[in-house]
Structures are given as structure tokens and as C-alpha cells.
Design a protein around this motif. Sequence first.
Motif, short mmCIF file in Angstrom:
data_model
loop_
_atom_site.label_atom_id
_atom_site.label_comp_id
_atom_site.label_asym_id
_atom_site.label_seq_id
_atom_site.Cartn_x
_atom_site.Cartn_y
_atom_site.Cartn_z
N ILE A 329 0.85 -1.20 0.00
CA ILE A 329 0.00 0.00 0.00
C ILE A 329 0.89 1.26 0.00
O ILE A 329 0.75 2.13 -0.85
CB ILE A 329 -0.94 0.01 1.22
N TYR A 330 1.76 1.33 1.00
CA TYR A 330 2.74 2.42 1.06
C TYR A 330 4.10 1.81 0.74
O TYR A 330 4.82 1.40 1.63
CB TYR A 330 2.73 3.08 2.44
N PRO A 331 4.44 1.72 -0.56
CA PRO A 331 5.66 1.02 -0.96
C PRO A 331 6.93 1.69 -0.41
O PRO A 331 6.99 2.92 -0.34
CB PRO A 331 5.64 1.09 -2.48
N ASP A 332 7.88 0.85 -0.03
CA ASP A 332 9.17 1.41 0.39
C ASP A 332 9.94 1.84 -0.86
O ASP A 332 9.51 1.60 -1.99
CB ASP A 332 9.97 0.38 1.20
N GLU A 333 11.06 2.46 -0.64
CA GLU A 333 11.84 3.04 -1.73
C GLU A 333 12.15 2.00 -2.82
O GLU A 333 12.01 2.26 -4.02
CB GLU A 333 13.13 3.65 -1.16
N ALA A 334 12.55 0.80 -2.38
CA ALA A 334 12.92 -0.24 -3.35
C ALA A 334 11.72 -0.62 -4.22
O ALA A 334 11.86 -0.83 -5.43
CB ALA A 334 13.46 -1.46 -2.60
N LEU A 339 8.14 0.68 -9.80
CA LEU A 339 6.85 1.12 -10.33
C LEU A 339 7.07 2.11 -11.47
O LEU A 339 8.01 2.88 -11.45
CB LEU A 339 6.02 1.77 -9.22
N PHE A 340 6.19 2.05 -12.46
CA PHE A 340 6.29 3.02 -13.56
C PHE A 340 4.98 3.81 -13.66
O PHE A 340 3.95 3.37 -13.15
CB PHE A 340 6.60 2.32 -14.88
N THR A 341 5.07 4.96 -14.30
CA THR A 341 3.85 5.74 -14.54
C THR A 341 3.71 5.91 -16.05
O THR A 341 4.65 5.67 -16.80
CB THR A 341 3.93 7.13 -13.88
N THR A 342 2.54 6.31 -16.47
CA THR A 342 2.32 6.52 -17.90
C THR A 342 1.78 7.93 -18.14
O THR A 342 1.41 8.62 -17.19
CB THR A 342 1.32 5.49 -18.48
N THR A 343 1.76 8.31 -19.41
CA THR A 343 1.22 9.62 -19.80
C THR A 343 0.06 9.39 -20.78
O THR A 343 -0.08 8.28 -21.30
CB THR A 343 2.33 10.47 -20.47
N PRO A 344 -0.74 10.41 -21.03
CA PRO A 344 -1.93 10.20 -21.88
C PRO A 344 -1.56 9.80 -23.32
O PRO A 344 -0.54 10.23 -23.85
CB PRO A 344 -2.60 11.58 -21.90
#
Length: 364
Positions: A329-334, A339-344
Motif C-alpha cells: 500500500i505504502y511502498p518502500d523506496e525499493a 513502479l512506472f507511470t504513464t502519460t496520456p
Amino acid sequence: MTLRTMLTGVAVLSLMSGAALAQDRTVNVYNWSDYIDETVLEDFTKETGIKVVYDVFDSNEVLETKLLAGGTGYDVVVPTGTFLARQIQAGVFSELEKDKLPNLSNMWKDIEDRVEKYDPGNAYSINYMWGSTGIGYNVDKVKAALGEDAPVDSWDLVFKPENIEKLKECGVHMLDAPAEMIPAALNYLGLDPDSKDPSEIEKAGELLKSVRPSIQKFHSSEYINALANGDICVAIGWSGDVLQARDRAAEVDNGVTIEYAIPKEGAQMWFDQMAIPADAPNKAEAHEFLDFIMRPDVMAKASNVVYYANGNKASQEFLNEDVIGDAAIYPDEATVQNLFTTTPYPPKVQRIVTRTWTGVKSGQ
Ligand code: N2P
């Protein structure tokens, strides 16, 4: 009718509407399903007298279609950052009146910074919750199907045909969310999950089509109960939803053990943002609602029930240990590194994504 009764009628009518207005302040909220503690809404009404009309959805595409058509009647909506970004461009939202939102001071700078790329200056939205898209599974059923060494912490579980074929029998659901399933497939193929390249999107489509025969259903909310009841053994789904399934099973003590994994190859991190449509009928009430949501105790109450992290720093001291202390839920730094994010997607690419997804779902 005499002039006199007509006049009386008008007077009564305007009196009534005056009274109705005073009593019936309303805010129309359109949020994701399984995403709030209902007592938050009751508390808001008790305190402000503002009635909450609360509708739910489970798909950004559904929300977007309504927003672009306009006239939804909603005062507060909750698109994910990627969708929010292009909706801002399309003029769908009203800029926040920040002087009406003193509780903005409770928000978490790290999350505001991450949201900048979707909503520069956080001008149109506040973060409600954020999370990841990973794998929910029934511990015993997956072991029974794939043995003790089942790769539950890897996308191999669902993207390797020899694995998913063995899971088909116990039931696999996948989110009906192209903007998340295509990036997951791209990432698994070692390509940029945020790729806008049609030929790469095509490759992701091929991978998804190769496992399609083993997917029982594409749906973005039914998997919570389906996992909890033991009706399915795997769902590609959202962190908090899977954890809610875990709790529902534990509550009824049905012997079903559910866990959530952020696969080691990486997973998508997303941000769900509260925003006010430009044509919202009750903007003042919408601001009151947003400010109430940003109270630390209120936000913590919601996260404690739905198992999603929130963008409110001050709420953290009120979070239960099984929420703030859970790296899913609250991921640690590692974990965050993974994790990745995306754009529209620009319109042309969006059309390819939509067509690819229709093909995946229909198995063609
Ligand atoms: C809540 C799902 C919200 C996560 N059920 C999707 N952005």
C-alpha cells in the motif's frame, strides 16, 4: 382562476423553492466503486447539511465519455492522472479556488510533485488516492494449480501461456482497462510501458491475445467478491481492491486466503484525482466536500477501509499499522523503484489502443 389565487400560488411557490434551496444543498459525487468509507459521506452531511448524491463507476473510459459529452450534473469526479491530463486540455474542469481549500496544507508534497506532470501546479485537482496495478491471487488454489514454486511475484504467472493455461480452470479475471493492461504487457516484453509506438502497442496486443483464451472475464470491480468467495483464483487488479477481497474472505472465515503482489518486473503506479467539472451545478458545495475530504482524520478513515494510500501527509498518523506498514500500500523506496507511470495517449494512438483492446477482449 382569479388573479388573486394566481398571485398566491406564485408566492407560495417562490417561498417553497426558497425553503427547498436552504435545506437541499447538494453535492453530486462520482467516484470509483469500493473507494470510500460510507460514514465519511454521512459525517459530511451531518456537519454541513449538504446532501451527498453518490454514484460509482469502475472505468476511466466510462467517466471520460460522460465528461466529454458534458452536462453530467456531477460536482466532483475522480479521474486517474493520465486521463485527467487530457481532460484538462479539453477544458472539462474548473480551476480549483484554493482560498476555499485551507486543508490543502495537509497534502503530501511528494505526491503533489508526481501529479504535476498531469496537472501542472495542481491547479485543477487534489489527490484522493493512489496505488498500483498488480496481481491478486488465491494462495491455495494457485499452489494447487502450479505447485509450491508458483511465480506469484512475477507477471510470468499470467503472461506465460503454460502458467495461465493451468489457472484457467480455477478462474482468471483481468481489468477492463486498456490504459493499464497494455502498459503491463509492454513492460513484461521489456518495452517502454509508456510507449506510443503503434508497432509496440501491437506487440502488447499480441501478448494479451495469446493469453486471452484463459481469461474468464474482463471486468474492473467484480473481482473483489469473486476472489473473496473463491470463485476465481487470480485477478489482475488494483492493490486496495485485492486487499479488500482478502478482508472480505477473512470476515466470513471461508478458508480463502488472498494476497496481492507487485510483480518483480514492475507495475503501474497511478494517481486518482478529485476535480470539479466546469459545468458543475454546485461548485461551492464541491469545494466544501473537497476540503472535508482533505481533513487528516477523514482521509485516514477512508484509507483504513479501502486499503489505498492517499496523498495526505497529515493523515498518516491516523492510519492503521496494516495500512501504513504494508509495502503493497505504502511502498518502500525499493518497491517504488519498480513502479512506472504513464502519460496520456494522443488521439491517434488512443484509437489504436482502443482497437487493440477490442480485439483482445473479443479474442480476434
Ligand atoms: C477502486 C479502484 C480505483 C483504482 N475500486 C483505479 N484507479
